[in-house]
Design a protein around this motif. Sequence first.
Motif, PDB file in Angstrom:
ATOM      1  N   LEU A 133      13.520  13.572   7.138  1.00 20.83           N
ATOM      2  CA  LEU A 133      14.397  12.496   6.019  1.00 20.83           C
ATOM      3  C   LEU A 133      13.218  11.903   5.040  1.00 20.83           C
ATOM      4  N   GLU A 134      12.348  10.757   5.237  1.00 19.07           N
ATOM      5  CA  GLU A 134      11.971  10.070   5.109  1.00 19.07           C
ATOM      6  C   GLU A 134      10.501   9.669   5.037  1.00 19.07           C
ATOM      7  N   ASP A 135       9.211   9.720   4.066  1.00 21.93           N
ATOM      8  CA  ASP A 135       8.310   9.053   4.433  1.00 21.93           C
ATOM      9  C   ASP A 135       7.546   8.351   3.409  1.00 21.93           C
ATOM     10  N   LYS A 136       6.135   7.570   4.003  1.00 20.34           N
ATOM     11  CA  LYS A 136       5.741   6.844   3.327  1.00 20.34           C
ATOM     12  C   LYS A 136       3.868   6.716   3.311  1.00 20.34           C
ATOM     13  N   VAL A 137       3.283   6.736   2.923  1.00 16.54           N
ATOM     14  CA  VAL A 137       1.533   6.340   3.291  1.00 16.54           C
ATOM     15  C   VAL A 137       1.997   4.967   3.379  1.00 16.54           C
ATOM     16  N   SER A 138       0.333   4.326   3.562  1.00 17.25           N
ATOM     17  CA  SER A 138       0.451   2.814   2.704  1.00 17.25           C
ATOM     18  C   SER A 138      -0.585   2.451   3.524  1.00 17.25           C
ATOM     19  N   MET A 139      -2.033   1.239   2.045  1.00 18.52           N
ATOM     20  CA  MET A 139      -2.838   0.876   2.818  1.00 18.52           C
ATOM     21  C   MET A 139      -2.905  -0.597   3.676  1.00 18.52           C
ATOM     22  N   THR A 140      -4.044  -0.110   4.307  1.00 18.42           N
ATOM     23  CA  THR A 140      -4.257  -1.335   5.259  1.00 18.42           C
ATOM     24  C   THR A 140      -4.062  -2.917   3.748  1.00 18.42           C
ATOM     25  N   ALA A 141      -3.131  -3.833   4.141  1.00 15.26           N
ATOM     26  CA  ALA A 141      -3.120  -4.857   3.035  1.00 15.26           C
ATOM     27  C   ALA A 141      -4.480  -5.765   2.807  1.00 15.26           C
ATOM     28  N   PRO A 142      -4.871  -6.570   1.936  1.00 15.91           N
ATOM     29  CA  PRO A 142      -5.864  -7.071   1.473  1.00 15.91           C
ATOM     30  C   PRO A 142      -5.727  -8.407   2.792  1.00 15.91           C
ATOM     31  N   GLU A 143      -4.954  -8.737   2.952  1.00 11.51           N
ATOM     32  CA  GLU A 143      -4.739 -10.298   4.096  1.00 11.51           C
ATOM     33  C   GLU A 143      -4.383  -9.528   5.486  1.00 11.51           C
ATOM     34  N   THR A 144      -4.673  -8.445   5.847  1.00 13.62           N
ATOM     35  CA  THR A 144      -5.160  -7.940   6.877  1.00 13.62           C
ATOM     36  C   THR A 144      -6.675  -7.384   7.452  1.00 13.62           C
ATOM     37  N   GLN A 167      -2.801   9.245  -2.984  1.00 12.73           N
ATOM     38  CA  GLN A 167      -2.030   8.119  -2.306  1.00 12.73           C
ATOM     39  C   GLN A 167      -2.796   8.385  -0.553  1.00 12.73           C
ATOM     40  N   GLU A 168      -2.010   9.680  -0.734  1.00  9.46           N
ATOM     41  CA  GLU A 168      -2.740   9.920   0.950  1.00  9.46           C
ATOM     42  C   GLU A 168      -3.344  10.169   1.144  1.00  9.46           C
ATOM     43  N   GLN A 169      -4.428  10.112   0.151  1.00 14.64           N
ATOM     44  CA  GLN A 169      -6.686  10.154  -0.139  1.00 14.64           C
ATOM     45  C   GLN A 169      -6.851   8.428   0.882  1.00 14.64           C
ATOM     46  N   PHE A 170      -6.067   7.681  -0.262  1.00 17.37           N
ATOM     47  CA  PHE A 170      -6.606   6.088   0.520  1.00 17.37           C
ATOM     48  C   PHE A 170      -5.507   5.552   1.203  1.00 17.37           C
ATOM     49  N   ALA A 171      -4.217   6.642   1.578  1.00 12.30           N
ATOM     50  CA  ALA A 171      -3.839   5.538   2.870  1.00 12.30           C
ATOM     51  C   ALA A 171      -4.786   5.358   3.935  1.00 12.30           C
ATOM     52  N   ASN A 172      -4.506   4.615   5.024  1.00 13.89           N
ATOM     53  CA  ASN A 172      -4.316   4.033   5.779  1.00 13.89           C
ATOM     54  C   ASN A 172      -3.659   3.827   7.217  1.00 13.89           C
ATOM     55  N   ALA A 173      -2.485   4.391   7.152  1.00 10.76           N
ATOM     56  CA  ALA A 173      -1.964   4.923   7.552  1.00 10.76           C
ATOM     57  C   ALA A 173      -0.329   5.741   7.462  1.00 10.76           C
ATOM     58  N   TYR A 174       0.824   6.429   7.963  1.00  7.20           N
ATOM     59  CA  TYR A 174       0.904   7.621   7.603  1.00  7.20           C
ATOM     60  C   TYR A 174       2.769   6.971   8.273  1.00  7.20           C
ATOM     61  N   THR A 175       3.834   6.595   7.814  1.00  8.51           N
ATOM     62  CA  THR A 175       5.091   6.764   8.449  1.00  8.51           C
ATOM     63  C   THR A 175       5.694   7.771   8.060  1.00  8.51           C
TER      64      THR A 175
END
Length: 253
Positions: free
Chosen positions: A181-192, A232-240
């Motif tokens: 239904l929905e998905d999201k790619v995300s990179m590790t935040a600078p804070e982390t 975006q998927e290439q750079f991502a650290n996580a996939y939801t």
Amino acid sequence: MLSEEVKTAYDNFYTNSDVAWRMLGAKYKAQNIVDVCKNIKPKKVLEVGAGDGSILHFLNEWNFAPELYALEIAQSGVNIIKNRKLVNLKEAQTFDGYKIPYAEDTFDLIILAHVLEHVEHERILLRELKRVAKYIVVEVPKDYRFGVDMRMKHFLDYGHINMYTPTSLRFLLQSEGLEILEDKVSMTAPETVKFNEFINRKTPKTFTKKLKIELEYRIKKTLGNLFGRKKQEQFANAYTVLTKKSDLNLHIF
């Protein structure tokens, strides 16, 4: 069923690992879950492999759902979850890693965040989740990338025995009769990243190092926005990904 050796390893993890590090990571994982679930309003939510309840902490704080439940293989994790005194938490208990001790369609949503990469029999667990919930949200780290062959020990040290790309995870979920239904790619935040470098690894905290972390994040973010989803998927650290169970059954041949 998981071996006693594995159970002990995870039990020790929640006893000895850094709380601040887990809470920082959990904040972003929880936000990803909220983002992909924005179009559903679950009332009864179960987190499977809930660890020490770090994600549940934020979901409770943000009033994500009126009823939260937790399953975890490590008793130490369950003890920590209960000690959090989360207002919306109704129950937390241990399980054997595969068998969900609830009846069919008990939950509106199941959360499986950074668990699937640890699971020996992925499809068995997914079928069990599908039995007890209408929606399932899965998040995995995107370990599979350039140079992965040289880092096997690194991943095994973290208990990661499976690796996924967004494409391979989508295939796994859809082949088990789960509609995406929905998905999201995300990179590790600078804070982390900064926390990991300067606190966990004890790297000297210099202006140059901090600037490098910030610039790398912004450059990747900009390139992803310019060149689209594949970048975006290439750079991502996580996939939801949020899925809904359907009537489709797995047919081989």
